[in-house]
Design a protein around this motif. Sequence first.
Motif, short mmCIF file in Angstrom:
data_model
loop_
_atom_site.label_atom_id
_atom_site.label_comp_id
_atom_site.label_asym_id
_atom_site.label_seq_id
_atom_site.Cartn_x
_atom_site.Cartn_y
_atom_site.Cartn_z
N LEU A 88 2.87 5.77 -3.00
CA LEU A 88 3.91 6.78 -3.19
C LEU A 88 4.46 6.78 -4.61
O LEU A 88 4.78 7.83 -5.17
N ALA A 89 4.59 5.60 -5.20
CA ALA A 89 5.13 5.51 -6.56
C ALA A 89 4.18 6.14 -7.58
O ALA A 89 4.61 6.44 -8.71
N SER A 90 2.91 6.35 -7.21
CA SER A 90 1.98 7.00 -8.13
C SER A 90 2.13 8.52 -8.13
O SER A 90 1.49 9.21 -8.92
N ASP A 130 10.12 7.23 -7.79
CA ASP A 130 10.31 5.96 -8.49
C ASP A 130 10.46 4.78 -7.53
O ASP A 130 10.15 3.65 -7.89
N SER A 131 10.95 5.04 -6.33
CA SER A 131 11.17 3.96 -5.37
C SER A 131 11.00 4.50 -3.96
O SER A 131 10.99 5.71 -3.73
N PRO A 186 15.75 -0.24 -1.72
CA PRO A 186 14.62 0.52 -2.24
C PRO A 186 13.56 -0.41 -2.84
O PRO A 186 13.88 -1.41 -3.48
N LEU A 187 12.31 -0.05 -2.64
CA LEU A 187 11.17 -0.83 -3.12
C LEU A 187 10.50 -0.09 -4.26
O LEU A 187 10.33 1.13 -4.20
N THR A 188 10.10 -0.84 -5.29
CA THR A 188 9.43 -0.24 -6.45
C THR A 188 8.02 -0.79 -6.60
O THR A 188 7.65 -1.80 -6.00
N ALA A 189 7.23 -0.10 -7.42
CA ALA A 189 5.85 -0.53 -7.66
C ALA A 189 5.81 -1.91 -8.30
O ALA A 189 4.92 -2.71 -8.01
N GLN A 204 0.83 -1.20 0.00
CA GLN A 204 0.00 0.00 0.00
C GLN A 204 0.87 1.26 0.00
O GLN A 204 0.60 2.22 -0.74
N ILE A 205 1.90 1.25 0.84
CA ILE A 205 2.78 2.42 0.93
C ILE A 205 3.55 2.62 -0.37
O ILE A 205 3.59 3.73 -0.93
N VAL A 206 4.13 1.56 -0.88
CA VAL A 206 5.00 1.68 -2.05
C VAL A 206 4.20 2.05 -3.29
O VAL A 206 4.57 2.98 -4.04
#
Length: 225
Positions: free
Chosen positions: A170-172, A177-178, A201-204, A165-167
């Motif tokens: 925020l990526a939207s 980007d991450s 780092p986490l991405t969509a 949900q967080i990633v």
Amino acid sequence: MSRDIRVRAVNRRLSRISRRSRSVAIAVWLLVAGFLAGCGVPASSPPMTITEVPYNLMEPAPPPTPRTSEAATRGPYIYWLDDSDRLYAVEAGAAASDDAGAAATVLARLSQGPSELERMSGLSTALGPDVQLTLNSITDGLAEVEVQTGDPAPSARRLPHAVGQIVLSLASVPGIDSVLLTVDGERIEAPLPDGVLTAGPLTAEDFAVLAKENAPIPGARATQR
């Protein structure tokens, strides 16, 4: 020529001039009347009183429909859980002047949880009821977020959904980007959907598998299942 004869001659000329003037005046009047009749305006008609106004004639004109820019239709989004435990995107309505402002609005929405209307629509959250999400910085497309979990904390089964949900939310936000998650300023190992832990780092795309079919996936196409 006697005086009487001169007077009669003058009177006859005046009479002829008067008749010509009347003829000219009558001709002009006929031309005007003909022009008005041709325009559909009656030359002589009794006055009419309007007792009924045509429908909507006296109502104010409706305001122009505001145009929605193409960028506004792309997000940002907030991702909630639907009744099938998939992440479902709703528009965040984050009207901020910069990326940091939009990101802060998204995190505030996630911390507050779904609205009453969203809950009535079957949406929920995997984040705890007292979770606090704070944006520390955005650097070169990487958003660093401080996480304070509430009581109770998300269960181990729901933890990947909570992180997703967080990633995804925020990526939207344009310019992000991450996402990097921290607790007390230290990086935490976050679980991916397959159970693997990572402190990077986490991405969509890492959480696209958890999203609802055809849900917008920032930076990637929605996974068809």
